[in-house]
Write a protein that holds these residues in place. Structure first.
Motif, PDB file in Angstrom:
ATOM      1  N   ARG A   1       0.826  -1.207   0.000  1.00 41.18           N
ATOM      2  CA  ARG A   1       0.000   0.000   0.000  1.00 41.18           C
ATOM      3  C   ARG A   1       0.864   1.262   0.000  1.00 41.18           C
ATOM      4  N   GLY A   2       2.006   1.178  -0.671  1.00 35.95           N
ATOM      5  CA  GLY A   2       2.881   2.332  -0.827  1.00 35.95           C
ATOM      6  C   GLY A   2       3.909   2.508   0.265  1.00 35.95           C
ATOM      7  N   PHE A   3       3.909   1.640   1.282  1.00 36.03           N
ATOM      8  CA  PHE A   3       4.855   1.762   2.386  1.00 36.03           C
ATOM      9  C   PHE A   3       5.850   0.602   2.366  1.00 36.03           C
ATOM     10  N   ALA A   4       7.136   0.932   2.506  1.00 40.24           N
ATOM     11  CA  ALA A   4       8.166  -0.098   2.576  1.00 40.24           C
ATOM     12  C   ALA A   4       8.056  -0.834   3.908  1.00 40.24           C
ATOM     13  N   PHE A   5       8.257  -2.139   3.871  1.00 40.38           N
ATOM     14  CA  PHE A   5       8.138  -2.916   5.107  1.00 40.38           C
ATOM     15  C   PHE A   5       9.138  -4.061   5.111  1.00 40.38           C
ATOM     16  N   ARG A   6       9.340  -4.603   6.297  1.00 40.73           N
ATOM     17  CA  ARG A   6      10.063  -5.844   6.489  1.00 40.73           C
ATOM     18  C   ARG A   6       9.303  -6.679   7.510  1.00 40.73           C
ATOM     19  N   ALA A   7       9.150  -7.948   7.210  1.00 42.98           N
ATOM     20  CA  ALA A   7       8.592  -8.900   8.163  1.00 42.98           C
ATOM     21  C   ALA A   7       9.635  -9.992   8.368  1.00 42.98           C
ATOM     22  N   PHE A   8       9.867 -10.381   9.613  1.00 47.97           N
ATOM     23  CA  PHE A   8      10.944 -11.327   9.882  1.00 47.97           C
ATOM     24  C   PHE A   8      10.708 -12.028  11.209  1.00 47.97           C
ATOM     25  N   GLU A   9      11.520 -13.043  11.466  1.00 53.20           N
ATOM     26  CA  GLU A   9      11.438 -13.814  12.707  1.00 53.20           C
ATOM     27  C   GLU A   9      12.662 -13.563  13.584  1.00 53.20           C
ATOM     28  N   TYR A  10      12.408 -13.502  14.883  1.00 49.70           N
ATOM     29  CA  TYR A  10      13.486 -13.583  15.860  1.00 49.70           C
ATOM     30  C   TYR A  10      13.275 -14.867  16.644  1.00 49.70           C
TER      31      TYR A  10
ATOM     32  N   GLN B   1       8.148   1.199   7.396  1.00 46.29           N
ATOM     33  CA  GLN B   1       8.940   2.426   7.432  1.00 46.29           C
ATOM     34  C   GLN B   1       8.041   3.649   7.334  1.00 46.29           C
ATOM     35  N   LEU B   2       8.243   4.607   8.240  1.00 42.56           N
ATOM     36  CA  LEU B   2       7.459   5.831   8.242  1.00 42.56           C
ATOM     37  C   LEU B   2       8.056   6.838   7.264  1.00 42.56           C
ATOM     38  N   THR B   3       7.206   7.679   6.714  1.00 39.63           N
ATOM     39  CA  THR B   3       7.673   8.668   5.736  1.00 39.63           C
ATOM     40  C   THR B   3       7.770  10.064   6.333  1.00 39.63           C
ATOM     41  N   ALA B   4       7.387  10.200   7.601  1.00 42.54           N
ATOM     42  CA  ALA B   4       7.528  11.472   8.313  1.00 42.54           C
ATOM     43  C   ALA B   4       7.838  11.164   9.772  1.00 42.54           C
ATOM     44  N   SER B   5       8.490  12.094  10.444  1.00 44.99           N
ATOM     45  CA  SER B   5       8.923  11.876  11.817  1.00 44.99           C
ATOM     46  C   SER B   5       7.736  11.746  12.773  1.00 44.99           C
ATOM     47  N   VAL B   6       7.809  10.743  13.647  1.00 42.64           N
ATOM     48  CA  VAL B   6       6.797  10.502  14.671  1.00 42.64           C
ATOM     49  C   VAL B   6       7.539  10.179  15.968  1.00 42.64           C
ATOM     50  N   PRO B   7       7.124  10.740  17.110  1.00 42.91           N
ATOM     51  CA  PRO B   7       7.822  10.449  18.366  1.00 42.91           C
ATOM     52  C   PRO B   7       7.722   8.979  18.750  1.00 42.91           C
ATOM     53  N   ASP B   8       8.782   8.470  19.362  1.00 50.34           N
ATOM     54  CA  ASP B   8       8.788   7.078  19.809  1.00 50.34           C
ATOM     55  C   ASP B   8       7.691   6.857  20.851  1.00 50.34           C
ATOM     56  N   ILE B   9       7.001   5.735  20.708  1.00 55.79           N
ATOM     57  CA  ILE B   9       5.928   5.403  21.636  1.00 55.79           C
ATOM     58  C   ILE B   9       5.711   3.897  21.587  1.00 55.79           C
ATOM     59  N   ARG B  10       5.370   3.325  22.716  1.00 55.51           N
ATOM     60  CA  ARG B  10       5.114   1.882  22.799  1.00 55.51           C
ATOM     61  C   ARG B  10       3.730   1.679  23.400  1.00 55.51           C
ATOM     62  N   ILE B  11       2.892   0.915  22.697  1.00 59.39           N
ATOM     63  CA  ILE B  11       1.496   0.743  23.089  1.00 59.39           C
ATOM     64  C   ILE B  11       1.177  -0.744  23.167  1.00 59.39           C
ATOM     65  N   GLN B  12       0.750  -1.183  24.344  1.00 65.43           N
ATOM     66  CA  GLN B  12       0.355  -2.568  24.528  1.00 65.43           C
ATOM     67  C   GLN B  12      -0.955  -2.625  25.296  1.00 65.43           C
ATOM     68  N   HIS B  13      -1.680  -3.712  25.100  1.00 69.43           N
ATOM     69  CA  HIS B  13      -2.909  -3.888  25.860  1.00 69.43           C
ATOM     70  C   HIS B  13      -2.548  -4.040  27.342  1.00 69.43           C
ATOM     71  N   ARG B  14      -3.268  -3.378  28.201  1.00 76.17           N
ATOM     72  CA  ARG B  14      -2.940  -3.373  29.627  1.00 76.17           C
ATOM     73  C   ARG B  14      -3.186  -4.748  30.258  1.00 76.17           C
ATOM     74  N   ARG B  15      -2.207  -5.225  30.996  1.00 75.35           N
ATOM     75  CA  ARG B  15      -2.306  -6.468  31.763  1.00 75.35           C
ATOM     76  C   ARG B  15      -2.050  -6.143  33.233  1.00 75.35           C
ATOM     77  N   TRP B  16      -2.360  -7.089  34.099  1.00 74.38           N
ATOM     78  CA  TRP B  16      -2.165  -6.842  35.531  1.00 74.38           C
ATOM     79  C   TRP B  16      -0.695  -6.619  35.877  1.00 74.38           C
ATOM     80  N   HIS B  17       0.200  -7.200  35.057  1.00 74.80           N
ATOM     81  CA  HIS B  17       1.629  -7.098  35.346  1.00 74.80           C
ATOM     82  C   HIS B  17       2.328  -6.029  34.512  1.00 74.80           C
TER      83      HIS B  17
END
Length: 228
Positions: A83-92, A119-135
């Motif tokens: 959809r016009g955006f460069a990407f990489r998918a891989f395994e660790y 890959q983003l095409t404009a600058s965006v601040p670093d942020i990490r979003i996860q579903h909230r868990r008890w821990h």
């Protein structure tokens, strides 16, 4: 009687060894087949597929489920444009020794973490979003308080630049998180100029490649100033 016990013991050991070798062969065959299917899918779309890329994990060190390490290869790497955006998918992969056994598969436990990075095409601040868990607070640190009850209740959000992150969440990204049910299931992280998502305890495959790629690309579309 004692001789019979010995015979039964060695017969059982031989059967276990045969079963273990057969299981190992089946796993190897499945692995080869899965990799061939992934390669065919990627190349059929004009993407590239590599069984491994040395040092790939270094490029995303510490992001998502990836270790802060150097010289770690990424496996089953798919590179292309969606959809016009460069990407990489891989395994660790990470291996955990669990004791001795008949073969290496019994001695080691392999954990798989497939990652999708767009890959983003404009600058965006670093942020990490996860579903909230008890821990979440113990494993991911103190969350950002957004003032949006739904966001604060459902998500654990961490950012170094909290003011910039708040502005980000007040726009399209916040709306995406609260309206798209996929956001409650899969994490997102902006890091190294990419938007990443990942899964745990499964391999990158033809079954999950498109599902996660669509999710993360949809999310990119809700970030500011991104052009495909």
């Amino acid at each position: 009687m004692e001789a019979l016990v010995y015979v039964l013991f060695f017969a059982a050991m031989a059967a276990l060894l045969i079963w273990s070798r057969k299981r190992t062969l089946q796993r190897q065959q499945t692995h080869v087949q899965d990799r061939a299917e992934l390669r065919a899918l990627a190349e059929g779309r004009g993407w590239t597929f590599q069984t491994g890329v040395p040092g790939l994990i270094d490029e995303f060190s510490g992001a998502g489920p990836l270790p802060a390490a150097k010289g770690v290869a990424g496996g089953n790497v798919v590179t292309g444009t969606h959809r016009g955006f460069a990407f990489r998918a891989f395994e660790y992969q990470t291996r955990l020794s669990i004791g001795s056994g008949i073969d290496d598969h019994m001695k080691q436990q392999i954990h798989y973490f497939p990652v999708w990075a767009v890959q983003l095409t404009a600058s965006v601040p670093d942020i990490r979003i996860q579903h909230r868990r008890w821990h979440s607070k113990f494993t991911s640190g103190t969350p950002l308080v957004t003032g949006n009850p739904q966001l604060d209740e459902q998500f654990h959000i961490v950012a170094e630049d909290e003011q910039s992150a708040l502005m980000l969440l007040q726009g399209g990204l916040g709306q995406f998180l609260t309206s798209d049910p996929r956001a409650g299931e899969w994490p997102l992280e902006v890091r190294y100029g990419h938007l990443l998502t990942w899964r745990r305890e499964e391999k990158l495959s033809t079954e999950n490649l498109d599902v996660m790629l669509e999710f993360v690309t949809d999310a990119v579309g809700r970030l500011p100033a991104q052009t495909s």
